[in-house]
Design a protein around this motif. Structure first.
Motif, short mmCIF file in Angstrom:
data_model
loop_
_atom_site.label_atom_id
_atom_site.label_comp_id
_atom_site.label_asym_id
_atom_site.label_seq_id
_atom_site.Cartn_x
_atom_site.Cartn_y
_atom_site.Cartn_z
N ARG A 189 0.82 -1.22 0.00
CA ARG A 189 0.00 0.00 0.00
C ARG A 189 0.85 1.26 0.00
N ASP A 190 1.98 1.24 0.66
CA ASP A 190 2.83 2.41 0.77
C ASP A 190 3.34 2.87 -0.60
N GLN A 191 3.51 1.97 -1.54
CA GLN A 191 4.09 2.30 -2.84
C GLN A 191 3.04 2.19 -3.96
N ILE A 192 1.78 2.36 -3.61
CA ILE A 192 0.71 2.18 -4.58
C ILE A 192 0.82 3.15 -5.76
N GLY A 193 1.43 4.30 -5.57
CA GLY A 193 1.58 5.28 -6.64
C GLY A 193 2.67 4.94 -7.64
N GLU A 194 3.49 3.94 -7.34
CA GLU A 194 4.56 3.54 -8.25
C GLU A 194 3.99 2.62 -9.33
N PRO A 195 4.42 2.78 -10.57
CA PRO A 195 3.89 1.93 -11.64
C PRO A 195 4.48 0.52 -11.63
N PHE A 196 3.75 -0.38 -12.23
CA PHE A 196 4.23 -1.73 -12.54
C PHE A 196 4.54 -2.59 -11.32
N HIS A 197 3.61 -2.62 -10.37
CA HIS A 197 3.76 -3.55 -9.25
C HIS A 197 3.64 -4.97 -9.77
N GLY A 198 4.54 -5.81 -9.36
CA GLY A 198 4.43 -7.22 -9.72
C GLY A 198 3.58 -7.96 -8.72
N ASP A 199 3.16 -9.15 -9.10
CA ASP A 199 2.39 -9.97 -8.17
C ASP A 199 2.92 -11.41 -8.12
N ILE A 200 4.16 -11.57 -8.53
CA ILE A 200 4.79 -12.89 -8.46
C ILE A 200 5.06 -13.26 -7.01
N GLY A 201 5.58 -12.29 -6.25
CA GLY A 201 5.83 -12.50 -4.83
C GLY A 201 4.64 -12.02 -4.03
N PRO A 202 4.58 -12.36 -2.76
CA PRO A 202 3.45 -11.94 -1.94
C PRO A 202 3.47 -10.42 -1.70
N PRO A 203 2.29 -9.83 -1.47
CA PRO A 203 2.26 -8.42 -1.07
C PRO A 203 3.02 -8.28 0.25
N LEU A 204 3.67 -7.14 0.44
CA LEU A 204 4.50 -6.99 1.63
C LEU A 204 3.84 -6.17 2.73
N ASP A 205 2.56 -5.84 2.56
CA ASP A 205 1.84 -5.20 3.66
C ASP A 205 1.84 -6.17 4.84
N GLY A 206 2.24 -5.68 6.01
CA GLY A 206 2.28 -6.52 7.21
C GLY A 206 3.51 -7.40 7.34
N VAL A 207 4.48 -7.24 6.45
CA VAL A 207 5.68 -8.10 6.50
C VAL A 207 6.43 -7.93 7.83
N ALA A 208 6.36 -6.74 8.42
CA ALA A 208 7.04 -6.50 9.69
C ALA A 208 6.39 -7.28 10.83
N ASP A 209 5.12 -7.65 10.66
CA ASP A 209 4.44 -8.45 11.66
C ASP A 209 4.68 -9.95 11.47
N ARG A 210 5.05 -10.33 10.27
CA ARG A 210 5.25 -11.76 9.96
C ARG A 210 6.69 -12.23 10.16
N TYR A 211 7.65 -11.33 10.02
CA TYR A 211 9.06 -11.72 10.10
C TYR A 211 9.81 -10.81 11.07
#
Length: 157
Positions: A73-95
């Protein structure tokens, strides 16, 4: 007076040289990084990274290029987000920080050889590496720590 200024300048140069040598001595080189239990506990530089700089490396198409595979969500304004890897929202809570560091250093050591995520602080030799990049990691130790600092800001909302 000139002699005093010259001596002060010389002492400052010695001090700065010592500080630089000490700072460089704290950096763990790629071949010396130890991943234990899917973690790299210690900072690669001996100090925390800068999350603002980490955000820049995260979206840089010439360095990490994290956005090629991961969105958030933080980088939603950047073009060409990939979706091969998982979204990183909440990554700080998971790792933990150590787990994030291990993933960035060498994802294959954490997720297994099948993962397509590259190791960003490893030295690759051989196949398909341009000559000027031979023997160099994708990111510097400082850049890795900056990206970790940025990822630590990505918590569940």
């Amino acid at each position: 007076m000139v002699g005093h200024i010259h001596t002060a300048g010389f002492c400052l140069a010695i001090f700065l040289g010592t500080v630089t040598a000490t700072a460089n001595a704290a950096t763990i080189e790629p071949q010396d990084v130890v991943i234990r239990d899917a973690e790299v506990e210690a900072s690669l530089t001996g100090s925390p990274g800068d999350p603002v700089e980490g955000s820049k490396w995260f979206k840089s198409r010439k360095l990490g290029n994290c956005l090629a595979c991961h969105g958030n969500r933080d980088q939603i304004g950047e073009p060409f987000h990939g979706d091969i890897g998982p979204p990183l929202d909440g990554v700080a809570d998971r790792y933990s920080e150590g787990e994030l560091r291990a993933i960035l250093v060498n994802a294959k050591s954490v997720f297994g050889p099948e993962t397509i995520m590259p190791g960003f602080y490893r030295v690759f030799d051989g196949q398909r590496v341009r000559e000027e990049f031979q023997g160099k990691p994708v990111l510097t130790a400082t850049q890795v720590e900056d990206v970790i600092a940025y990822l630590k800001t990505l918590k569940e909302e």
